[in-house]
Motif scaffolding. Structure first.
Motif, PDB file in Angstrom:
ATOM      1  N   ILE A 101      -0.987   9.622   9.657  1.00 35.51           N
ATOM      2  CA  ILE A 101      -0.950   8.545   8.673  1.00 35.51           C
ATOM      3  C   ILE A 101      -1.957   8.890   7.580  1.00 35.51           C
ATOM      4  CG2 ILE A 101      -1.150   6.061   8.286  1.00 35.51           C
ATOM      5  CD1 ILE A 101       0.908   6.793  10.424  1.00 35.51           C
ATOM      6  N   SER A 102      -1.499   8.966   6.361  1.00 36.78           N
ATOM      7  CA  SER A 102      -2.429   9.223   5.257  1.00 36.78           C
ATOM      8  C   SER A 102      -2.174   8.194   4.142  1.00 36.78           C
ATOM      9  CB  SER A 102      -2.253  10.650   4.734  1.00 36.78           C
ATOM     10  OG  SER A 102      -0.939  10.853   4.247  1.00 36.78           O
ATOM     11  N   PRO A 103      -3.260   7.739   3.486  1.00 35.48           N
ATOM     12  CA  PRO A 103      -4.651   8.125   3.768  1.00 35.48           C
ATOM     13  C   PRO A 103      -5.119   7.628   5.138  1.00 35.48           C
ATOM     14  CG  PRO A 103      -4.596   6.292   2.230  1.00 35.48           C
ATOM     15  CD  PRO A 103      -3.167   6.740   2.388  1.00 35.48           C
ATOM     16  N   ALA A 104      -6.145   8.296   5.663  1.00 28.02           N
ATOM     17  CA  ALA A 104      -6.623   7.987   7.008  1.00 28.02           C
ATOM     18  C   ALA A 104      -7.102   6.551   7.132  1.00 28.02           C
ATOM     19  CB  ALA A 104      -7.740   8.964   7.392  1.00 28.02           C
ATOM     20  N   SER A 105      -7.532   5.969   6.029  1.00 23.52           N
ATOM     21  CA  SER A 105      -8.036   4.595   6.065  1.00 23.52           C
ATOM     22  C   SER A 105      -6.959   3.586   6.435  1.00 23.52           C
ATOM     23  CB  SER A 105      -8.646   4.224   4.707  1.00 23.52           C
ATOM     24  OG  SER A 105      -7.665   4.328   3.683  1.00 23.52           O
ATOM     25  N   ARG A 106      -5.696   3.994   6.344  1.00 20.23           N
ATOM     26  CA  ARG A 106      -4.592   3.072   6.654  1.00 20.23           C
ATOM     27  C   ARG A 106      -4.123   3.171   8.107  1.00 20.23           C
ATOM     28  NH1 ARG A 106      -2.691   3.269   1.220  1.00 20.23           N
ATOM     29  NH2 ARG A 106      -4.407   2.303   0.099  1.00 20.23           N
ATOM     30  N   ARG A 107      -4.650   4.138   8.846  1.00 22.65           N
ATOM     31  CA  ARG A 107      -4.128   4.378  10.201  1.00 22.65           C
ATOM     32  C   ARG A 107      -4.285   3.143  11.091  1.00 22.65           C
ATOM     33  NH1 ARG A 107      -5.941   6.895  15.101  1.00 22.65           N
ATOM     34  NH2 ARG A 107      -7.934   7.496  14.181  1.00 22.65           N
ATOM     35  N   THR A 149       0.846  -1.187   0.000  1.00 24.37           N
ATOM     36  CA  THR A 149       0.000   0.000   0.000  1.00 24.37           C
ATOM     37  C   THR A 149       0.879   1.233   0.000  1.00 24.37           C
ATOM     38  OG1 THR A 149      -0.091  -0.046   2.426  1.00 24.37           O
ATOM     39  CG2 THR A 149      -1.868  -1.149   1.239  1.00 24.37           C
ATOM     40  N   GLY A 150       0.303   2.373  -0.376  1.00 18.56           N
ATOM     41  CA  GLY A 150       1.031   3.635  -0.345  1.00 18.56           C
ATOM     42  C   GLY A 150       0.578   4.456   0.847  1.00 18.56           C
ATOM     43  N   ALA A 206       3.494  -3.049   7.838  1.00 26.31           N
ATOM     44  CA  ALA A 206       4.699  -3.278   8.647  1.00 26.31           C
ATOM     45  C   ALA A 206       5.824  -2.347   8.212  1.00 26.31           C
ATOM     46  CB  ALA A 206       5.135  -4.737   8.538  1.00 26.31           C
ATOM     47  N   ASP A 207       5.958  -2.124   6.908  1.00 30.46           N
ATOM     48  CA  ASP A 207       6.954  -1.175   6.414  1.00 30.46           C
ATOM     49  C   ASP A 207       6.639   0.228   6.903  1.00 30.46           C
ATOM     50  OD1 ASP A 207       8.361  -3.129   4.944  1.00 30.46           O
ATOM     51  OD2 ASP A 207       6.988  -2.911   3.240  1.00 30.46           O
ATOM     52  N   ALA A 208       5.357   0.576   6.893  1.00 35.64           N
ATOM     53  CA  ALA A 208       4.961   1.901   7.361  1.00 35.64           C
ATOM     54  C   ALA A 208       5.228   2.063   8.850  1.00 35.64           C
ATOM     55  CB  ALA A 208       3.481   2.140   7.051  1.00 35.64           C
ATOM     56  N   ALA A 209       4.970   1.007   9.633  1.00 41.96           N
ATOM     57  CA  ALA A 209       5.239   1.079  11.073  1.00 41.96           C
ATOM     58  C   ALA A 209       6.734   1.245  11.335  1.00 41.96           C
ATOM     59  CB  ALA A 209       4.711  -0.173  11.762  1.00 41.96           C
ATOM     60  N   ARG A 210       7.565   0.519  10.570  1.00 43.64           N
ATOM     61  CA  ARG A 210       9.020   0.675  10.713  1.00 43.64           C
ATOM     62  C   ARG A 210       9.431   2.102  10.369  1.00 43.64           C
ATOM     63  NH1 ARG A 210      12.801   0.195   6.933  1.00 43.64           N
ATOM     64  NH2 ARG A 210      11.383  -0.870   5.495  1.00 43.64           N
ATOM     65  N   SER A 211       8.877   2.661   9.310  1.00 39.15           N
ATOM     66  CA  SER A 211       9.197   4.034   8.935  1.00 39.15           C
ATOM     67  C   SER A 211       8.731   5.020  10.001  1.00 39.15           C
ATOM     68  CB  SER A 211       8.551   4.377   7.592  1.00 39.15           C
ATOM     69  OG  SER A 211       9.106   3.604   6.550  1.00 39.15           O
ATOM     70  N   SER A 263       7.345   9.034   2.673  1.00 37.49           N
ATOM     71  CA  SER A 263       6.417   8.263   1.854  1.00 37.49           C
ATOM     72  C   SER A 263       6.847   6.806   1.879  1.00 37.49           C
ATOM     73  CB  SER A 263       6.406   8.780   0.413  1.00 37.49           C
ATOM     74  OG  SER A 263       5.870  10.089   0.362  1.00 37.49           O
ATOM     75  N   VAL A 264       5.895   5.916   2.055  1.00 37.08           N
ATOM     76  CA  VAL A 264       6.187   4.488   2.181  1.00 37.08           C
ATOM     77  C   VAL A 264       5.350   3.724   1.167  1.00 37.08           C
ATOM     78  CG1 VAL A 264       6.299   2.521   3.732  1.00 37.08           C
ATOM     79  CG2 VAL A 264       6.551   4.837   4.648  1.00 37.08           C
ATOM     80  N   ASP A 265       5.997   3.078   0.237  1.00 35.64           N
ATOM     81  CA  ASP A 265       5.312   2.215  -0.721  1.00 35.64           C
ATOM     82  C   ASP A 265       5.577   0.779  -0.289  1.00 35.64           C
ATOM     83  OD1 ASP A 265       3.996   1.149  -2.843  1.00 35.64           O
ATOM     84  OD2 ASP A 265       5.557   1.564  -4.323  1.00 35.64           O
ATOM     85  N   GLY A 266       4.726   0.277   0.596  1.00 36.96           N
ATOM     86  CA  GLY A 266       4.943  -1.053   1.131  1.00 36.96           C
ATOM     87  C   GLY A 266       3.806  -1.477   2.017  1.00 36.96           C
TER      88      GLY A 266
END
Length: 409
Positions: A42-48, A4-5, A22-27, A16-19
């Motif tokens: 966290i955007s988009p908000a649906s990914r929070r 996901t982006g 878990a990748d976003a949490a690490r970032s 920006s995290v394209d993954g």
């Protein structure tokens, strides 16, 4: 979970995290370690929710979040709305060149195992010494009183007649100042308690009868490296000082040093280390400290080599001799250095790199490690340049502390 982006945004920077989540949490962990806690969008908000769940897996006991809450006085808060972006706080540094008088400056670095002092007059080092302290509760500074610490500094010949003192501590910087929350300082007695409350500098200034200012050791290394080079108006310079753990600082040009936490030793690399250890302060497993700090490298080498009595020097020698386990660790460390440099370049702008510290004291190992680092740096689009250290490998934090103090007295 499918890719996901996402965009992770804080007060001073964003990623920006394209993954995966878990990748976003690490970032997210890495962004907080660079800039500090507070509101993180966290955007988009649906990914929070997905990212929040992934963060719970990365920090299952909440120890990393608790550490930052204690250090900065505010929690890591996930939100949908991006906080207002602020300008990066900076320190100004000036060359310790005697412009405000002929009297010298004293720079001090209190590291994981060593005390280093340097006397600087008109830009030149006129004296220095190093003393092994021991580690943790076995350190000769553990539990030291203010009076004894003043006597230690004032009684040293290098401190005679100085017009100012700069002290570089292994203590993280938060928005409220330096915090006594490292292995060296936590629970360390009166001096450390005063450092934690922000009262140490004024107490030492009164006792030593000259201005005394405290700095993070990564800030000191970055200042020393920046001032030892021609003025830079292009790329920032990331300085990593490799020791028991490692310190990080960022020089921005025009004699400006980032005043953000820059706690890169608590970051989570994209490439897992060969052996994962629990970070002694934040509890995370598999941090960058595992492949760059001498303590973790030594323990990992013991396990990989089957040599339980090995020390850090044995690891360096084994790497030079191309021992498979030692080379695996050296390559992992080089990859970690490249990832950290790319992380800083992504957060702000492409940065170059300098490595210093006691871990690189053996020339054959240093040359091997630098070659591996250059290879890894070339794999990233920002193509950072590894520069040779311009300041003394062991004295850079003390030299930088003197330079930072000179600009504020």
């Amino acid at each position: 979970m499918e890719a996901t982006g996402q965009r992770i945004s804080g007060r001073y920077a964003s990623l920006s995290v394209d993954g995966t989540p878990a990748d976003a949490a690490r970032s997210l962990v890495n962004l907080v370690n660079i800039q500090g806690p507070g509101e993180i969008a966290i955007s988009p908000a649906s990914r929070r929710h997905q990212v929040s769940t992934a963060l719970e897996r990365a920090d299952p006991t909440g120890s990393w979040r608790d550490w930052w809450h204690r250090a900065a006085g505010e929690p890591v808060r996930l939100s949908d709305d991006a906080p207002t972006t602020r300008a990066m706080p900076v320190h100004r540094c000036g060359p310790p060149d005697g412009k405000t008088g002929p009297d010298p400056l004293l720079g001090v670095n209190i590291g994981g195992h060593y005390l280093r002092l340097v006397r600087v007059r008109r830009g030149a080092v006129v004296g220095s010494r190093e003393e092994r302290l021991g580690a943790g509760r076995g350190s000769s500074l553990f539990g030291i009183s203010l009076r004894s610490f003043v006597e230690l500094l004032a009684g040293d010949e290098l401190a005679r007649g100085v017009r100012g003192v700069g002290i570089a501590w292994s203590a993280p910087r938060a928005s409220v100042g330096l915090r006594a929350m490292s292995l060296l300082t936590e629970g360390g007695g009166e001096v450390v308690d005063l450092l934690d409350t922000g009262e140490l500098d004024s107490a030492l200034t009164g006792a030593l009868r000259c201005p005394v200012l405290s700095w993070n050791d990564g800030e000191g290394v970055a200042a020393a490296e920046a001032l030892a080079r021609p003025p830079r108006h292009g790329r920032p310079l990331l300085a990593l000082k490799l020791g028991t753990s490692f310190a990080s600082g960022l020089a921005l040009g025009d004699r400006r040093i980032s005043a953000l936490p820059m706690q890169l030793a608590k970051c989570l690399p994209g490439s897992p280390p060969p052996r994962r250890h629990a970070h002694p302060m934040v509890g995370l497993h598999g941090t960058t400290r595992d492949t760059l700090g001498a303590a973790c490298l030594t323990e990992s080498f013991k396990l990989l080599s089957g040599l339980p009595r090995s020390d850090y020097d044995d690891y360096c020698l084994a790497a030079v001799r191309r021992h498979p386990g030692a080379m695996e660790l050296a390559r992992a460390g080089a990859r970690t250095v490249a990832e950290l440099t790319h992380l800083v370049s992504t957060v702000w702008s492409p940065a170059d790199l300098v490595l210093s510290g006691r871990n690189l004291r053996h020339p054959p190992y240093r040359h091997l490690f630098e070659r591996l680092v250059r290879h890894e740096l070339d794999t990233f689009p920002s193509r950072p340049t590894l520069l040779a250290p311009a300041a003394d490998l062991n004295l850079s934090a003390a030299l930088g502390a003197a330079a930072l103090t000179q600009a504020h007295i």
